[in-house]
Design a protein around this motif. Sequence first.
Motif, PDB file in Angstrom:
ATOM      1  N   ARG A 505       0.793  -1.658  -0.119  1.00  0.00           N
ATOM      2  CA  ARG A 505       0.070   0.348  -0.109  1.00  0.00           C
ATOM      3  C   ARG A 505       0.896   0.934  -0.097  1.00  0.00           C
ATOM      4  O   ARG A 505       1.295   0.956   0.674  1.00  0.00           O
ATOM      5  N   MET A 506       0.931   2.166  -0.703  1.00  0.00           N
ATOM      6  CA  MET A 506       1.418   3.513  -1.150  1.00  0.00           C
ATOM      7  C   MET A 506       0.705   4.633  -0.005  1.00  0.00           C
ATOM      8  O   MET A 506      -0.770   4.535  -0.151  1.00  0.00           O
ATOM      9  N   THR A 507       1.732   5.265   0.122  1.00  0.00           N
ATOM     10  CA  THR A 507       0.932   6.547   0.974  1.00  0.00           C
ATOM     11  C   THR A 507       1.759   7.360   0.554  1.00  0.00           C
ATOM     12  O   THR A 507       2.539   7.956  -0.142  1.00  0.00           O
ATOM     13  N   LEU A 508       0.636   8.450   0.431  1.00  0.00           N
ATOM     14  CA  LEU A 508       1.801  10.019  -0.226  1.00  0.00           C
ATOM     15  C   LEU A 508       1.344  11.119   1.013  1.00  0.00           C
ATOM     16  O   LEU A 508       0.291  12.443   1.436  1.00  0.00           O
ATOM     17  N   PRO A 509       2.041  11.692   1.834  1.00  0.00           N
ATOM     18  CA  PRO A 509       2.574  12.717   2.751  1.00  0.00           C
ATOM     19  C   PRO A 509       2.134  13.570   2.215  1.00  0.00           C
ATOM     20  O   PRO A 509       2.603  14.209   0.854  1.00  0.00           O
ATOM     21  N   ASP A 510       1.136  15.022   2.127  1.00  0.00           N
ATOM     22  CA  ASP A 510       0.889  16.371   2.198  1.00  0.00           C
ATOM     23  C   ASP A 510       1.025  16.452   0.953  1.00  0.00           C
ATOM     24  O   ASP A 510       0.555  17.475  -0.284  1.00  0.00           O
TER      25      ASP A 510
END
Length: 537
Positions: A505-510
């Motif tokens: 699973r990918m996450t994208l802070p900001d």
Amino acid sequence: VNRGMTFPISSLLFLLLLSSVSWAERASRFSIHDDYTPKSWKLIPRTQEAADLTPPRGLKPDDYFAFIPSFVGSVKPGKPFTWSSPCFKNNTATLTINGNSSATLVVSTQDKSSWFCSEGYIIGYVSSFDVRFFELTWFDHTITWPGGWSDAELYDLNNKGIRFFMFPDGLTATTEEIFETVMMFFGGLIGAHVPEWTAEDNLQFLADHMDYKMEERKIQRVNIDKSEVKSGDFLGVMRLDGLDPMLAWAMGSHTGHTTIAMWFDNELYVVESTIKSGYWPTDGVQRTPWDQWIDQAEKANYNVIHLPLSPEVSKRFNTTAAIQFFESVEGLPYGFHNQFTGWIDTHEDNFPGNLTSELAELLMPFGDWLLRKELQKGQTFDFIRQGLNKRLNTNNLSIIEAYMEAGKRGLSVMDVAVMPEQDSWVFNNDDGTPSGPSMVCDVLVMRLWKAAGIFGSLTDQIQATEFTNWDAYSLNIFDSNYKRPQVCVDADPDSQFCQLLGKYRMTLPDYNTVAPYPHMRETCPTKPPKYVKPQNC
């Protein structure tokens, strides 16, 4: 090297150089004037099935890039250099240059702290360096370089001297650290698939160096209706092959590659800038039909996330203008020309780990030399020379000659490198003929957004070539109220994103937080692990 914005490309080349050192000799020399026969291996990987790849036995990477040496100082003619180090408490170096016939360096290592300790250094100037490990204390170490230098080489020797970079650890530990780092790349870059042992090493690297934890997913392919995808939508990619995580580490990004969706004559395509490899069949700026791209990406073990533009921005996206721009650049090579200078915005605060501007400056001529010799490629793989010339308003200077020209103007190499890249610059092909703009993956995405008019009056005040992956997906141009298709919710119920592919699973802070502004991202640091950026840098 492919995809994404540049990790210090010099660091990867440095890894390749050090991997060939004969450690048993305690010393090796690299010179851009050496006769050189390309090795049997190539940087461009071959196609190989995952089943053919097995993990190495005995060591598991946990010291990624720990071998990168730190800058100690330099010795100039007539100016002895002294320093203290963990193994030898008192070190002295003197340099004598005999006209244009030879240079002699004498290194004295005294007061050894332990009988078994040793210290390794890169010692050199812009066209030659030695890798040396010192173990003995009762005699001086003499290193001689033959002359016959160009004016630029002699200028470098007289004005910057011989540089010293010390490895953090001794001979055995440094060898292991290099091996471990190579293994982080090995499985992913030589094969069409990423072996699970390589993915695990890269997951650990991201967790340790970026606090980026990618959880395993049960559903690894999500097929959404194409009507959910609009021209201009963003696709972010992370392939756990060593390269993408390295690029992400350098940029502070949670993607290593970026693409854009576009409709052409009622058919949906994915548009991107990348290179042909063991897992990707096409070179340069390209478009691939959506279904074909998804299949290729799945086979290559991509983790892929879809970010739709907001309804307001999507209405502003002029597909016709974007297609016209794409057709004008389709087939251009991947943007190696400005991969380094487009990423570097500060003198020191873009370099991860122990990498410094002094080491990057020393290694850039060797990176150019290695790429030309090993890959037998010319200006397509020129990642700094043309950029330096454009900033200095000169023509056809070599990297070393550009260094000299900068010095004569009272500029450091980094003063020149941090000058903002310009989207209007045209770079040359291998044969010297004009090619066009140089675009890595996220730069092509940005150029298409610019061409489509989504930045309005700011279009000419934003240089796409100054952006990284993080800069692109942090723009507040995406749909914050997007209702995910049910298949996306089923696959990742706790995520705000629709992830189309991937085991992790990918996450994208900001994500979706920064409004565009003039001269955006021209002076930003990217220093891990926090990647703090001043407002409006």
